[in-house]
Write a protein that holds these residues in place. Structure first.
Motif, PDB file in Angstrom:
ATOM      1  N   ARG A  44       4.347  71.900  60.313  1.00 43.91           N
ATOM      2  CA  ARG A  44       2.902  72.074  60.187  1.00 43.91           C
ATOM      3  C   ARG A  44       2.340  72.851  61.365  1.00 43.91           C
ATOM      4  O   ARG A  44       1.428  73.649  61.210  1.00 43.91           O
ATOM      5  N   ALA A  45       2.875  72.619  62.540  1.00 44.18           N
ATOM      6  CA  ALA A  45       2.441  73.377  63.720  1.00 44.18           C
ATOM      7  C   ALA A  45       2.718  74.863  63.514  1.00 44.18           C
ATOM      8  O   ALA A  45       1.905  75.707  63.905  1.00 44.18           O
ATOM      9  N   ALA A  46       3.828  75.184  62.891  1.00 45.21           N
ATOM     10  CA  ALA A  46       4.165  76.583  62.628  1.00 45.21           C
ATOM     11  C   ALA A  46       3.155  77.218  61.680  1.00 45.21           C
ATOM     12  O   ALA A  46       2.798  78.391  61.836  1.00 45.21           O
ATOM     13  N   VAL A  47       2.667  76.457  60.703  1.00 43.61           N
ATOM     14  CA  VAL A  47       1.668  76.987  59.779  1.00 43.61           C
ATOM     15  C   VAL A  47       0.349  77.223  60.509  1.00 43.61           C
ATOM     16  O   VAL A  47      -0.320  78.234  60.289  1.00 43.61           O
ATOM     17  N   VAL A  48      -0.040  76.305  61.403  1.00 41.84           N
ATOM     18  CA  VAL A  48      -1.255  76.502  62.186  1.00 41.84           C
ATOM     19  C   VAL A  48      -1.126  77.796  62.990  1.00 41.84           C
ATOM     20  O   VAL A  48      -2.045  78.619  63.017  1.00 41.84           O
ATOM     21  N   TYR A  49       0.022  78.013  63.604  1.00 39.59           N
ATOM     22  CA  TYR A  49       0.255  79.237  64.374  1.00 39.59           C
ATOM     23  C   TYR A  49       0.166  80.467  63.458  1.00 39.59           C
ATOM     24  O   TYR A  49      -0.467  81.471  63.817  1.00 39.59           O
ATOM     25  N   ALA A  50       0.766  80.393  62.283  1.00 41.67           N
ATOM     26  CA  ALA A  50       0.723  81.521  61.352  1.00 41.67           C
ATOM     27  C   ALA A  50      -0.719  81.820  60.927  1.00 41.67           C
ATOM     28  O   ALA A  50      -1.109  82.985  60.828  1.00 41.67           O
ATOM     29  N   TYR A  51      -1.510  80.767  60.690  1.00 44.85           N
ATOM     30  CA  TYR A  51      -2.921  80.967  60.348  1.00 44.85           C
ATOM     31  C   TYR A  51      -3.652  81.662  61.484  1.00 44.85           C
ATOM     32  O   TYR A  51      -4.462  82.556  61.259  1.00 44.85           O
ATOM     33  N   LEU A  52      -3.387  81.245  62.722  1.00 44.11           N
ATOM     34  CA  LEU A  52      -4.019  81.877  63.882  1.00 44.11           C
ATOM     35  C   LEU A  52      -3.672  83.358  63.943  1.00 44.11           C
ATOM     36  O   LEU A  52      -4.538  84.210  64.131  1.00 44.11           O
ATOM     37  N   ARG A  53      -2.391  83.663  63.821  1.00 41.57           N
ATOM     38  CA  ARG A  53      -1.935  85.064  63.907  1.00 41.57           C
ATOM     39  C   ARG A  53      -2.531  85.922  62.806  1.00 41.57           C
ATOM     40  O   ARG A  53      -2.807  87.097  63.025  1.00 41.57           O
TER      41      ARG A  53
END
Length: 104
Positions: A60-69
């Motif tokens: 889930r943290a990776a998805v948050v990062y992807a959303y940010l990018r």
């Protein structure tokens, strides 16, 4: 991104301490019980990713990062698909960083 264990207020303290001690780190994530995750961002926002199922914090943290990018809003419903398994929906929301030490 740094990832550590924790829950509740302890998770927020870990996020604050990690970002304070690692000036180049833009986000710190903590896996919570029931598959949830808190992601603290360098700008002071804390994103909570929650939902049913067994998907744990790091994914889930990776998805948050992807959303940010991608410049996507950090609120609403997201779907996560890992290793070709069916997608799992979960909720992203920005929340007030209770007890934060001011990461700005």
């Amino acid at each position: 991104m740094a990832v550590g264990p924790g829950s509740g207020a302890a998770a927020l303290r870990w996020i604050d301490g990690t970002l304070a001690s690692r000036p180049g780190c833009l986000a710190a994530a903590v896996a919570l019980g029931a598959g949830g995750c808190l992601v603290g961002l360098r700008d002071g926002r804390v994103v909570e990713a929650t939902g049913p199922g067994g998907t744990h914090g790091p994914e889930r943290a990776a998805v948050v990062y992807a959303y940010l990018r991608a410049g996507l809003p950090l609120t609403g419903t997201a779907s996560l698909r890992v290793d070709g398994r069916p997608g799992e929906d979960f909720v992203l929301r920005v929340r007030a960083p209770e007890g934060a030490t001011g990461r700005g």
